[in-house]
Design a protein around this motif. Structure first.
Motif, PDB file in Angstrom:
ATOM      1  N   LYS A  27       0.848  -1.204   0.000  1.00  0.00           N
ATOM      2  CA  LYS A  27       0.000   0.000   0.000  1.00  0.00           C
ATOM      3  C   LYS A  27       0.880   1.250   0.000  1.00  0.00           C
ATOM      4  CE  LYS A  27      -2.623   0.718   3.558  1.00  0.00           C
ATOM      5  NZ  LYS A  27      -3.723   0.548   4.514  1.00  0.00           N
ATOM      6  N   THR A  28       1.981   1.217   0.743  1.00  0.00           N
ATOM      7  CA  THR A  28       2.914   2.344   0.748  1.00  0.00           C
ATOM      8  C   THR A  28       3.529   2.538  -0.637  1.00  0.00           C
ATOM      9  OG1 THR A  28       3.449   2.017   3.085  1.00  0.00           O
ATOM     10  CG2 THR A  28       5.027   3.255   1.764  1.00  0.00           C
ATOM     11  N   ARG A  31       1.023   4.159  -2.997  1.00  0.00           N
ATOM     12  CA  ARG A  31       0.914   5.609  -2.767  1.00  0.00           C
ATOM     13  C   ARG A  31       2.033   6.370  -3.470  1.00  0.00           C
ATOM     14  NH1 ARG A  31      -0.376   4.292   2.991  1.00  0.00           N
ATOM     15  NH2 ARG A  31      -2.607   4.666   3.291  1.00  0.00           N
ATOM     16  N   GLY A  32       3.194   5.715  -3.623  1.00  0.00           N
ATOM     17  CA  GLY A  32       4.334   6.394  -4.218  1.00  0.00           C
ATOM     18  C   GLY A  32       4.308   6.449  -5.729  1.00  0.00           C
ATOM     19  N   LYS A  35      -1.968   7.434  -8.346  1.00  0.00           N
ATOM     20  CA  LYS A  35      -2.853   8.459  -7.808  1.00  0.00           C
ATOM     21  C   LYS A  35      -3.987   7.810  -7.027  1.00  0.00           C
ATOM     22  CE  LYS A  35      -2.108  11.905 -11.446  1.00  0.00           C
ATOM     23  NZ  LYS A  35      -2.776  12.747 -12.490  1.00  0.00           N
ATOM     24  N   SER A  36      -4.365   8.456  -5.949  1.00  0.00           N
ATOM     25  CA  SER A  36      -5.524   7.979  -5.202  1.00  0.00           C
ATOM     26  C   SER A  36      -6.783   8.260  -6.010  1.00  0.00           C
ATOM     27  CB  SER A  36      -5.606   8.683  -3.843  1.00  0.00           C
ATOM     28  OG  SER A  36      -6.725   8.232  -3.108  1.00  0.00           O
ATOM     29  N   ASP A  43      -8.741  10.534   4.118  1.00  0.00           N
ATOM     30  CA  ASP A  43      -7.854   9.504   4.649  1.00  0.00           C
ATOM     31  C   ASP A  43      -7.472   8.468   3.604  1.00  0.00           C
ATOM     32  OD1 ASP A  43      -7.805  10.590   7.249  1.00  0.00           O
ATOM     33  OD2 ASP A  43      -9.725   9.648   7.719  1.00  0.00           O
ATOM     34  N   GLY A  44      -7.924   8.666   2.358  1.00  0.00           N
ATOM     35  CA  GLY A  44      -7.520   7.796   1.282  1.00  0.00           C
ATOM     36  C   GLY A  44      -8.366   6.558   1.085  1.00  0.00           C
ATOM     37  N   TYR A 152      -8.944   1.095  -0.043  1.00  0.00           N
ATOM     38  CA  TYR A 152      -7.975   2.120  -0.434  1.00  0.00           C
ATOM     39  C   TYR A 152      -7.751   1.978  -1.942  1.00  0.00           C
ATOM     40  CZ  TYR A 152      -6.902   2.740   4.521  1.00  0.00           C
ATOM     41  OH  TYR A 152      -6.987   3.008   5.877  1.00  0.00           O
ATOM     42  N   PHE A 154      -6.459   3.085  -5.870  1.00  0.00           N
ATOM     43  CA  PHE A 154      -5.467   3.829  -6.639  1.00  0.00           C
ATOM     44  C   PHE A 154      -5.706   3.574  -8.123  1.00  0.00           C
ATOM     45  CE2 PHE A 154      -3.713   2.700  -2.543  1.00  0.00           C
ATOM     46  CZ  PHE A 154      -3.179   3.889  -2.083  1.00  0.00           C
TER      47      PHE A 154
END
Length: 239
Positions: A27-28, A31-32, A35-36, A43-44, A152, A154
């Motif tokens: 998940k980290t 995020r990198g 795009k969300s 809070d995503g 979550y 993306f």
């Protein structure tokens, strides 16, 4: 009400059950590089609640368990507890690819379905909704389980890729409270575990495949519906 049946298309979809460490790391990474999704909150994430249907022989459940390549699932769905927008959906799977058709329904129609009654087809309905209700009536579909989780999401425009992490996956049998804020829920995964889903159209960019370590993760054919039916809120048995 928007007609979406004709717009739908088959997409690739892979699922992986991740332990707490894998879930946190991937998940980290997502995020990198991604795009969300615009629908995610500050809070995503957003919360999804679905009420799934099956026939009297539990055909959907057993087809998922046996890994049959072509199968359908029917469900009601709301987001973030908002019962002002309710969709009735059919998710079809054919040779590893999925097709989702969805139609807006009213609260009255939703409550009929919650009670195990298929609303009668009327002229004011969209063609997609008419087809869906007719199919459900012919297959004698009935409510079986509520599935709720935090997602979550993306996205990546190239390949129309969608990467989602579903956490706090829980089940409930309180069908009559589907539209209420608070219902009794039973977690079905260990704390921190999650379900990684990756969907795309024509191709999946290599940088996403590599970042998500897809070659080292264990692919899963079991759906959240199947897992929640298997680990039911009442005594951990399938009903």
């Amino acid at each position: 009400m928007t007609e979406k049946y004709a717009e739908a298309k088959y997409r690739h979809e892979y699922k992986y059950v991740c332990d707490a460490m894998q879930n946190a790391v991937l998940k980290t990474r997502a995020r990198g590089i991604l795009k969300s999704d615009e629908h995610a909150g500050v809070d995503g994430f957003y919360r999804i609640r679905s009420l799934y249907f099956d026939d009297l022989e539990d055909r959907c459940y057993y087809e998922n368990e046996s890994g049959i390549g072509e199968r359908d699932k029917y469900r009601l769905r709301i987001y973030n507890g908002n019962n002002n927008r309710i969709t009735l959906e059919k998710k079809s799977k054919v040779r590893g690819m999925t097709l989702k058709t969805q139609n807006r329904i009213s609260k009255e129609q939703c409550r009929q379905l919650m009670a195990g009654t298929i609303p009668l087809v009327s002229e004011d309905m969209t063609d997609g909704l008419k087809r869906l209700l007719t199919e459900m009536r012919m297959k004698n579909m009935r409510p079986k389980v509520i599935v709720e989780y935090v997602r979550y999401p993306f996205v990546e425009r190239n390949g129309n890729v969608r990467v989602t992490f579903d956490e706090a996956v829980s089940s409930s049998n309180e069908f009559n409270k589907f539209l209420e804020r608070n219902i009794i829920l039973r977690p079905i995964l260990q704390n921190g575990e999650g379900v990684l889903e990756i969907k795309w159209d024509e191709y999946l960019p290599d940088y996403i495949k590599n970042a998500m370590q897809l070659d080292t993760l264990s692919w899963s054919s079991f759906s959240k519906y199947y897992l929640c039916r298997r680990y039911n809120v009442y005594g951990g048995i399938r009903v």
